[in-house]
Design a protein around this motif. Structure first.
Motif, PDB file in Angstrom:
ATOM      1  N   ARG A  27       0.831  -1.200   0.000  1.00  0.00           N
ATOM      2  CA  ARG A  27       0.000   0.000   0.000  1.00  0.00           C
ATOM      3  C   ARG A  27       0.871   1.258   0.000  1.00  0.00           C
ATOM      4  O   ARG A  27       0.627   2.201  -0.758  1.00  0.00           O
ATOM      5  CB  ARG A  27      -0.925  -0.004   1.216  1.00  0.00           C
ATOM      6  CG  ARG A  27      -1.904   1.149   1.234  1.00  0.00           C
ATOM      7  CD  ARG A  27      -2.841   1.077   2.421  1.00  0.00           C
ATOM      8  NE  ARG A  27      -3.752  -0.053   2.272  1.00  0.00           N
ATOM      9  CZ  ARG A  27      -3.883  -1.039   3.153  1.00  0.00           C
ATOM     10  NH1 ARG A  27      -3.182  -1.036   4.264  1.00  0.00           N
ATOM     11  NH2 ARG A  27      -4.722  -2.021   2.945  1.00  0.00           N
ATOM     12  N   ALA A  28       1.919   1.254   0.822  1.00  0.00           N
ATOM     13  CA  ALA A  28       2.823   2.406   0.900  1.00  0.00           C
ATOM     14  C   ALA A  28       3.587   2.591  -0.412  1.00  0.00           C
ATOM     15  O   ALA A  28       3.774   3.716  -0.884  1.00  0.00           O
ATOM     16  CB  ALA A  28       3.799   2.241   2.059  1.00  0.00           C
ATOM     17  N   ALA A  29       4.033   1.495  -1.013  1.00  0.00           N
ATOM     18  CA  ALA A  29       4.767   1.575  -2.277  1.00  0.00           C
ATOM     19  C   ALA A  29       3.870   2.105  -3.392  1.00  0.00           C
ATOM     20  O   ALA A  29       4.300   2.921  -4.216  1.00  0.00           O
ATOM     21  CB  ALA A  29       5.325   0.205  -2.655  1.00  0.00           C
ATOM     22  N   LEU A  30       2.629   1.668  -3.418  1.00  0.00           N
ATOM     23  CA  LEU A  30       1.694   2.136  -4.432  1.00  0.00           C
ATOM     24  C   LEU A  30       1.420   3.624  -4.261  1.00  0.00           C
ATOM     25  O   LEU A  30       1.387   4.378  -5.236  1.00  0.00           O
ATOM     26  CB  LEU A  30       0.383   1.351  -4.352  1.00  0.00           C
ATOM     27  CG  LEU A  30      -0.704   1.766  -5.342  1.00  0.00           C
ATOM     28  CD1 LEU A  30      -0.230   1.574  -6.770  1.00  0.00           C
ATOM     29  CD2 LEU A  30      -1.972   0.976  -5.091  1.00  0.00           C
ATOM     30  N   LYS A  31       1.261   4.055  -3.026  1.00  0.00           N
ATOM     31  CA  LYS A  31       1.006   5.477  -2.763  1.00  0.00           C
ATOM     32  C   LYS A  31       2.185   6.330  -3.232  1.00  0.00           C
ATOM     33  O   LYS A  31       1.995   7.370  -3.866  1.00  0.00           O
ATOM     34  CB  LYS A  31       0.752   5.686  -1.272  1.00  0.00           C
ATOM     35  CG  LYS A  31       0.347   7.078  -0.915  1.00  0.00           C
ATOM     36  CD  LYS A  31      -0.002   7.192   0.548  1.00  0.00           C
ATOM     37  CE  LYS A  31      -0.431   8.604   0.891  1.00  0.00           C
ATOM     38  NZ  LYS A  31      -0.798   8.744   2.288  1.00  0.00           N
ATOM     39  N   ALA A  32       3.406   5.889  -2.945  1.00  0.00           N
ATOM     40  CA  ALA A  32       4.598   6.625  -3.364  1.00  0.00           C
ATOM     41  C   ALA A  32       4.710   6.648  -4.889  1.00  0.00           C
ATOM     42  O   ALA A  32       5.053   7.680  -5.480  1.00  0.00           O
ATOM     43  CB  ALA A  32       5.844   6.002  -2.747  1.00  0.00           C
ATOM     44  N   ALA A  35       2.169   9.095  -6.356  1.00  0.00           N
ATOM     45  CA  ALA A  35       2.594  10.476  -6.129  1.00  0.00           C
ATOM     46  C   ALA A  35       3.697  10.859  -7.106  1.00  0.00           C
ATOM     47  O   ALA A  35       3.694  11.970  -7.670  1.00  0.00           O
ATOM     48  CB  ALA A  35       3.069  10.650  -4.693  1.00  0.00           C
ATOM     49  N   ARG A  36       4.648   9.960  -7.339  1.00  0.00           N
ATOM     50  CA  ARG A  36       5.743  10.233  -8.275  1.00  0.00           C
ATOM     51  C   ARG A  36       5.206  10.404  -9.696  1.00  0.00           C
ATOM     52  O   ARG A  36       5.591  11.342 -10.413  1.00  0.00           O
ATOM     53  CB  ARG A  36       6.764   9.100  -8.217  1.00  0.00           C
ATOM     54  CG  ARG A  36       8.002   9.348  -9.026  1.00  0.00           C
ATOM     55  CD  ARG A  36       9.064   8.293  -8.798  1.00  0.00           C
ATOM     56  NE  ARG A  36       8.600   6.964  -9.147  1.00  0.00           N
ATOM     57  CZ  ARG A  36       8.397   5.972  -8.263  1.00  0.00           C
ATOM     58  NH1 ARG A  36       8.616   6.166  -6.991  1.00  0.00           N
ATOM     59  NH2 ARG A  36       7.975   4.797  -8.655  1.00  0.00           N
ATOM     60  N   ARG A  37       4.283   9.540 -10.105  1.00  0.00           N
ATOM     61  CA  ARG A  37       3.711   9.634 -11.450  1.00  0.00           C
ATOM     62  C   ARG A  37       2.892  10.906 -11.617  1.00  0.00           C
ATOM     63  O   ARG A  37       2.893  11.526 -12.682  1.00  0.00           O
ATOM     64  CB  ARG A  37       2.866   8.407 -11.746  1.00  0.00           C
ATOM     65  CG  ARG A  37       3.717   7.148 -11.912  1.00  0.00           C
ATOM     66  CD  ARG A  37       2.854   5.949 -12.115  1.00  0.00           C
ATOM     67  NE  ARG A  37       2.098   6.080 -13.340  1.00  0.00           N
ATOM     68  CZ  ARG A  37       2.089   5.196 -14.310  1.00  0.00           C
ATOM     69  NH1 ARG A  37       2.784   4.106 -14.199  1.00  0.00           N
ATOM     70  NH2 ARG A  37       1.367   5.384 -15.387  1.00  0.00           N
TER      71      ARG A  37
END
Length: 60
Positions: A27-32, A35-37
């Protein structure tokens, strides 16, 4: 009659906790990543007012 709920063994509890930690990491990796995209998309759509203007003025 009372319903009996099977209790989890320590191994099952550990496995469930590990799955929960993995889910939280994903979940944290997807959120990051999102945000980057989003930042990249904003940069692509922003008007280019920096280096292109300065370069064209130098040539004249």
């Amino acid at each position: 009659m009372a319903e009996q709920t099977p209790s989890q063994t320590p191994a099952q509890k550990a496995k469930a906790a590990e799955a929960a930690r993995k889910q939280e990491r994903l979940r944290a990796a997807l959120k990051a990543n999102m945000a980057r995209r989003k930042t990249q998309a904003r940069a692509r759509n922003a008007p280019d007012t920096g280096s292109a203007g300065a370069a064209s003025q130098k040539e004249t």
